[in-house]
Design a protein around this motif. Structure first.
Motif: not given
Length: 89
Positions: A33-38
């Protein structure tokens, strides 16, 4: 070191092992999720901020675009949080 960790894992009860598996799966999802957010943040910036920033303000269209992007980002975060909570529950 790896064999020591494997020995320690063998001492865990099945319930503890299941809890650890759930925890690791949740942490992996958080990382994704963090990767997708970035990626989303980068995409929104590239899409919304089309001019060079010569002043400390965005123009109206950039501001509106980024506001919409942030709103969608918050919607996504809320849905993701609810999904993770449901998985834990």
């Amino acid at each position: 070191m790896a064999s020591l960790e494997a020995q320690e894992l063998e001492k865990l009860t099945e319930s503890d092992k299941n809890d650890l598996r759930k925890f690791l799966a949740t942490e992996q999802q958080k990382t994704q999720i963090q990767s997708q957010t970035h990626s989303l943040t980068d995409l929104c910036w590239k899409k919304c901020v089309t001019g060079s920033i010569k002043s400390s303000k965005l123009d109206k269209s950039e501001e509106g675009c980024l506001t919409n992007c942030v709103d969608r980002f918050l919607d996504l975060n809320n849905l993701t949080f609810k999904h993770i909570q449901n998985m834990r529950g």
